[in-house]
Design a protein around this motif. Structure first.
Motif, short mmCIF file in Angstrom:
data_model
loop_
_atom_site.label_atom_id
_atom_site.label_comp_id
_atom_site.label_asym_id
_atom_site.label_seq_id
_atom_site.Cartn_x
_atom_site.Cartn_y
_atom_site.Cartn_z
N HIS A 7 110.27 109.03 10.18
CA HIS A 7 109.83 108.56 11.50
C HIS A 7 108.48 107.84 11.40
N LEU A 17 105.94 106.42 18.02
CA LEU A 17 106.87 105.29 18.05
C LEU A 17 106.61 104.39 19.24
N LEU A 27 112.16 106.19 20.47
CA LEU A 27 112.71 107.46 20.02
C LEU A 27 113.55 108.04 21.15
N SER A 31 115.11 107.24 15.77
CA SER A 31 113.91 106.42 15.94
C SER A 31 114.20 105.04 15.36
N HIS A 67 117.98 99.59 18.34
CA HIS A 67 118.31 100.90 18.87
C HIS A 67 119.69 100.96 19.51
#
Length: 254
Positions: free
Chosen positions: A184, A212, A219, A235, A241
């Motif tokens: 992460h 993040l 996240l 993440s 994403h």
């Protein structure tokens, strides 16, 4: 102050010949260092922030029952399995949650000589011994160019879908299992682009919600909800994403 106190304890017990190891009810290991770190942080908070509450991995604290409060969320040693084997990839995770929102986060990995931190509206930073520097996520926009990480491939079959993760692997350019806190942090500083976990607890990911966000990334849990208690996590640099979530969900359906 909190991170320095934690580092003092962990470095003293790291690779110690008399390190005591026990098992928690979930069969994960806990060392005497885990307990000592959390106790040290709790003592400092009791002295300097007595009005705040604390939820830690080892000594307890129910986040669900602490809505509307200021709560310090602590993972004294994230990566305990590596710590007890003498590997340097472990860290103390500290986050401040104010009325359900993470406002500050610190990740201290003293055996790596690294720290990462962020505060709401102040950006995200790291220090590798050469002074603080700002960090930001990558600009990668295609999964075919993306670098992906997870923690333990076997847990995908138990908690989500191994096929789903393998589908995401196939869609990406490269993959590793950097694992635990580290991947992460690597997403936040732009070294890799995605980190996916099928099983996490709130203390495993709390500081990354703000790290993040302040680094320009994202996240969420694997359903796309930004929460600490979803039981899993993704993440990313933000740009990848939605597509990654779609693949993970489609793969699970099969």
């Amino acid at each position: 102050m909190l991170a320095a106190a934690a580092d003092s304890v962990t470095l003293d017990r790291f690779r110690a010949n008399d390190l005591a190891v026990d098992r928690k009810p979930d069969r994960t290991p806990v060392t005497d260092a885990d307990l000592a770190v959390e106790d040290a942080i709790r003592a400092l908070l009791a002295e300097h922030r007595p009005e705040d509450l604390v939820a830690g991995e080892e000594r307890g604290g129910d986040l669900d029952a602490l809505a509307g409060k200021r709560v310090w969320v602590i993972d004294p040693i994230d990566g305990t399995k590596g710590f007890l084997r003498g590997l340097p990839v472990w860290a103390t995770l500290i986050a401040l949650v104010d009325d359900g929102t993470v406002t500050s986060g610190m990740v201290s990995a003293p055996a790596l000589g690294r720290r990462w931190w962020a505060h709401t509206g102040s950006g995200a930073y790291t220090d590798d011994g050469h002074g603080p520097r700002p960090i930001a996520v990558s600009g990668v926009r295609s999964l075919s160019d993306a670098f992906l990480s997870t923690t333990n491939l076997a847990t995908w079959g138990e908690y989500h879908s191994r096929a789903a993760y393998e589908a995401l692997v196939d869609a990406c350019w490269e993959n590793r299992a950097f694992g635990d806190f580290w991947h992460h942090c690597l997403v936040a500083e732009g070294a890799i682009d995605l980190a996916a976990e099928p099983i996490v607890n709130p203390w495993d990911i709390a500081p990354f919600a703000i790290l993040l966000s302040e680094a320009g990334g994202q996240l969420t849990d694997l359903s796309g909800v930004a929460r600490l208690d979803g039981g899993n996590a993704l993440s990313s640099n933000g740009r990848l994403h939605a597509e990654a979530l779609t693949i993970l969900e489609a793969g699970r359906a099969h």
